[in-house]
Design a protein around this motif. Structure first.
Motif, mmCIF file in Angstrom:
data_model
loop_
_atom_site.group_PDB
_atom_site.id
_atom_site.type_symbol
_atom_site.label_atom_id
_atom_site.label_comp_id
_atom_site.label_asym_id
_atom_site.label_seq_id
_atom_site.Cartn_x
_atom_site.Cartn_y
_atom_site.Cartn_z
ATOM 1 N N GLU A 1 -3.434 7.247 -2.172
ATOM 2 C CA GLU A 1 -3.581 7.110 -1.139
ATOM 3 C C GLU A 1 -3.458 6.752 0.237
ATOM 4 O OE1 GLU A 1 -6.791 3.685 -1.854
ATOM 5 O OE2 GLU A 1 -6.562 4.848 -4.563
ATOM 6 N N GLY A 2 -2.248 6.705 -0.090
ATOM 7 C CA GLY A 2 -1.501 5.670 1.433
ATOM 8 C C GLY A 2 -0.485 6.866 2.400
ATOM 9 N N THR A 3 -0.251 6.662 2.953
ATOM 10 C CA THR A 3 0.538 8.043 4.707
ATOM 11 C C THR A 3 1.892 7.115 4.539
ATOM 12 O OG1 THR A 3 1.013 6.253 5.871
ATOM 13 C CG2 THR A 3 -0.978 7.101 6.030
ATOM 14 N N PRO A 4 3.145 8.226 4.292
ATOM 15 C CA PRO A 4 4.941 7.674 4.168
ATOM 16 C C PRO A 4 5.073 6.970 4.683
ATOM 17 C CG PRO A 4 4.621 9.953 4.471
ATOM 18 C CD PRO A 4 2.837 9.611 4.238
ATOM 19 N N ALA A 5 4.453 6.222 6.034
ATOM 20 C CA ALA A 5 4.412 4.850 6.730
ATOM 21 C C ALA A 5 4.364 3.423 6.275
ATOM 22 C CB ALA A 5 4.388 5.518 7.801
ATOM 23 N N GLN A 6 3.439 3.343 5.281
ATOM 24 C CA GLN A 6 2.895 3.075 4.798
ATOM 25 C C GLN A 6 3.416 2.482 2.882
ATOM 26 O OE1 GLN A 6 -1.172 3.898 4.057
ATOM 27 N NE2 GLN A 6 -1.709 1.369 4.745
ATOM 28 N N PRO B 1 0.710 -1.170 -0.461
ATOM 29 C CA PRO B 1 -0.161 0.426 0.225
ATOM 30 C C PRO B 1 0.964 1.666 -0.376
ATOM 31 C CG PRO B 1 -0.362 -0.782 2.210
ATOM 32 C CD PRO B 1 1.041 -1.778 0.935
ATOM 33 N N GLY B 2 0.501 2.087 -0.795
ATOM 34 C CA GLY B 2 0.622 3.882 -0.143
ATOM 35 C C GLY B 2 0.122 4.358 -1.186
ATOM 36 N N HIS B 3 0.966 4.226 -2.854
ATOM 37 C CA HIS B 3 0.227 4.918 -4.162
ATOM 38 C C HIS B 3 -0.931 4.427 -4.072
ATOM 39 C CE1 HIS B 3 1.013 6.095 -8.207
ATOM 40 N NE2 HIS B 3 0.291 4.639 -9.067
ATOM 41 N N THR B 4 -1.902 3.297 -4.106
ATOM 42 C CA THR B 4 -3.264 2.945 -3.598
ATOM 43 C C THR B 4 -2.977 2.652 -2.226
ATOM 44 O OG1 THR B 4 -3.123 1.392 -5.266
ATOM 45 C CG2 THR B 4 -3.901 3.305 -6.349
ATOM 46 N N LEU B 5 -4.596 2.313 -1.852
ATOM 47 C CA LEU B 5 -4.453 1.220 -0.607
ATOM 48 C C LEU B 5 -4.167 0.160 -1.166
ATOM 49 C CD1 LEU B 5 -6.629 3.478 1.767
ATOM 50 C CD2 LEU B 5 -4.311 2.960 1.939
ATOM 51 N N GLY B 6 -5.075 -0.385 -2.269
ATOM 52 C CA GLY B 6 -4.964 -2.408 -2.803
ATOM 53 C C GLY B 6 -3.652 -2.125 -3.216
ATOM 54 N N HIS B 7 -2.802 -1.787 -3.014
ATOM 55 C CA HIS B 7 -1.540 -2.299 -4.030
ATOM 56 C C HIS B 7 -1.050 -3.270 -4.041
ATOM 57 C CE1 HIS B 7 1.242 -1.338 -6.927
ATOM 58 N NE2 HIS B 7 1.211 -0.452 -6.969
ATOM 59 N N ILE B 8 -0.696 -4.052 -5.780
ATOM 60 C CA ILE B 8 -0.364 -5.596 -4.664
ATOM 61 C C ILE B 8 1.388 -5.305 -6.078
ATOM 62 C CG2 ILE B 8 -2.240 -6.817 -3.320
ATOM 63 C CD1 ILE B 8 -2.083 -8.256 -6.589
ATOM 64 N N ALA B 9 2.469 -6.519 -5.781
ATOM 65 C CA ALA B 9 2.995 -6.546 -6.623
ATOM 66 C C ALA B 9 2.918 -7.980 -5.993
ATOM 67 C CB ALA B 9 4.740 -6.203 -5.621
ATOM 68 N N TYR B 10 3.147 -8.396 -7.654
ATOM 69 C CA TYR B 10 3.475 -9.880 -7.911
ATOM 70 C C TYR B 10 5.251 -10.736 -8.055
ATOM 71 C CZ TYR B 10 -1.202 -9.644 -9.421
ATOM 72 O OH TYR B 10 -2.840 -9.484 -9.272
ATOM 73 N N VAL B 11 5.633 -11.594 -7.375
ATOM 74 C CA VAL B 11 7.161 -12.201 -6.859
ATOM 75 C C VAL B 11 6.909 -12.873 -7.952
ATOM 76 C CG1 VAL B 11 9.005 -12.157 -6.232
ATOM 77 C CG2 VAL B 11 7.699 -10.679 -5.142
ATOM 78 N N ALA B 12 7.312 -13.959 -8.819
ATOM 79 C CA ALA B 12 8.471 -14.595 -9.407
ATOM 80 C C ALA B 12 9.807 -15.269 -9.080
ATOM 81 C CB ALA B 12 7.813 -14.599 -10.994
ATOM 82 N N LYS B 13 9.207 -16.290 -8.038
ATOM 83 C CA LYS B 13 10.920 -16.613 -7.217
ATOM 84 C C LYS B 13 11.696 -17.100 -8.129
ATOM 85 C CE LYS B 13 9.080 -15.837 -2.479
ATOM 86 N NZ LYS B 13 8.035 -17.215 -1.450
ATOM 87 N N GLU B 14 11.188 -18.046 -8.558
ATOM 88 C CA GLU B 14 12.026 -19.194 -9.349
ATOM 89 C C GLU B 14 12.262 -18.013 -10.466
ATOM 90 O OE1 GLU B 14 9.694 -22.791 -10.348
ATOM 91 O OE2 GLU B 14 10.924 -22.885 -12.468
ATOM 92 N N GLN B 15 12.249 -17.363 -11.614
ATOM 93 C CA GLN B 15 12.634 -16.214 -12.356
ATOM 94 C C GLN B 15 13.088 -15.470 -11.771
ATOM 95 O OE1 GLN B 15 9.610 -17.772 -12.104
ATOM 96 N NE2 GLN B 15 9.399 -18.821 -13.749
ATOM 97 N N GLY B 16 12.972 -15.229 -10.889
ATOM 98 C CA GLY B 16 14.018 -14.278 -10.047
ATOM 99 C C GLY B 16 13.044 -12.473 -10.151
ATOM 100 N N TRP B 17 12.115 -12.481 -10.687
ATOM 101 C CA TRP B 17 11.439 -11.765 -11.688
ATOM 102 C C TRP B 17 9.759 -10.763 -10.719
ATOM 103 C CZ3 TRP B 17 8.723 -14.637 -16.203
ATOM 104 C CH2 TRP B 17 10.488 -15.028 -16.792
ATOM 105 N N LEU B 18 9.627 -9.226 -10.212
ATOM 106 C CA LEU B 18 9.256 -8.283 -9.732
ATOM 107 C C LEU B 18 8.235 -7.489 -10.461
ATOM 108 C CD1 LEU B 18 7.622 -7.023 -6.857
ATOM 109 C CD2 LEU B 18 9.980 -5.929 -7.292
#
Ligand code: ZN
Ligand code: FE
Length: 257
Positions: free
Chosen positions: A142-147, A109-126
């Protein structure tokens, strides 16, 4: 063997296609036209749509893609997005069997409150949407600096060789600001030259890597004394706490030209 195709859209967006030469998943299709063109050109069949947050430059192409392909739409549970079939939270894993692809989900969260990221661990991709950029970070709509600081530090904890597929080509402007925030960083000055050379040849500066961002991106360096010192010299900081440093950096960047 999976590959990632870079699909430029609008003035500075990157849409990403993950594919094995036959099937494809698209990340943040803000516009359907360049995605449909790329799928046609590379003879790929769309099997999944993955979204990081609700902004239209990331989801605007979904409805039209669904007219061509009846596929699952993965998206953050907490952002308001239409057409979602698979709402996601941190800890969830997306398994796309036909691509032999597994993505783990992080809440950022931060840019938007629900924002998610996807990590492909095997490939090393974010795939991190508008959270972490090459040389910078997303605005706090939408979010705070702390978030946002906590979200960025979650991403910074990924292995250094993780490739960062962010959603915009903002690198040159970001690095100009980074050099103002940390004028003594030689790695940063060298990076600016390298990235500028890429842009002069019309090449993308993305993907970046976690290691490179940790050494040059001021928003991942908010705990370093050099950054706090510069903010104080600029009269933008009066207490040395990491959230205050991060907030002051983000404020400064908002008005930086
Ligand atoms: Zn956005
Ligand atoms: Fe965006």
């Amino acid at each position: 063997m999976l590959n990632v195709l870079t699909v430029p859209a609008f003035s500075d967006n990157y849409l990403w296609i993950i594919h094995d030469g036959v099937n494809a998943a698209v990340v943040d299709p803000g516009d359907a036209t360049p995605i449909l063109d790329a799928l046609n050109k590379h003879k790929l069949s769309l099997i999944a749509i993955l979204l990081t947050h609700h902004h239209s430059d990331h989801v605007g192409g979904v409805a039209r893609l669904l007219q061509h392909y009846d596929v699952p739409v993965y998206a953050p549970r907490k952002d308001p997005i239409a057409h979602v079939t698979q709402p996601l939270d941190e800890g969830d894993t997306v398994s796309i069997a036909a691509l032999d692809l597994k993505l783990s989900v992080l809440d950022v969260p931060g840019h938007t409150l629900g924002h998610i990221a996807y990590v492909a661990k095997e490939q090393g991709w974010l795939f991190c949407g508008d959270t972490l950029f090459a040389g910078g970070c997303g605005r706090l709509f939408e979010g705070t600096p702390a978030q946002m600081l906590a979200s960025l530090e979650k991403l910074a904890a990924l292995p250094d060789d993780t490739k960062i597929y962010c959603a915009h080509e903002y690198t040159i402007a970001n690095l100009r600001f980074a050099m103002a925030a940390e004028p003594g960083n030689d790695t940063l000055a060298a990076r600016y030259k390298t990235e500028q050379a890429k842009r002069e040849q019309g090449l993308p500066t993305v993907p970046s890597s976690i290691g490179l961002e940790k050494s040059t991106n001021p928003f991942l360096r908010a705990r370093l004394p050099a950054i706090a010192r510069q903010l104080m010299a600029e009269g933008r900081l009066d207490k040395q706490d990491p959230v205050a440093v991060f907030a002051a950096l983000r404020e400064w960047k908002n008005g930086f030209r």
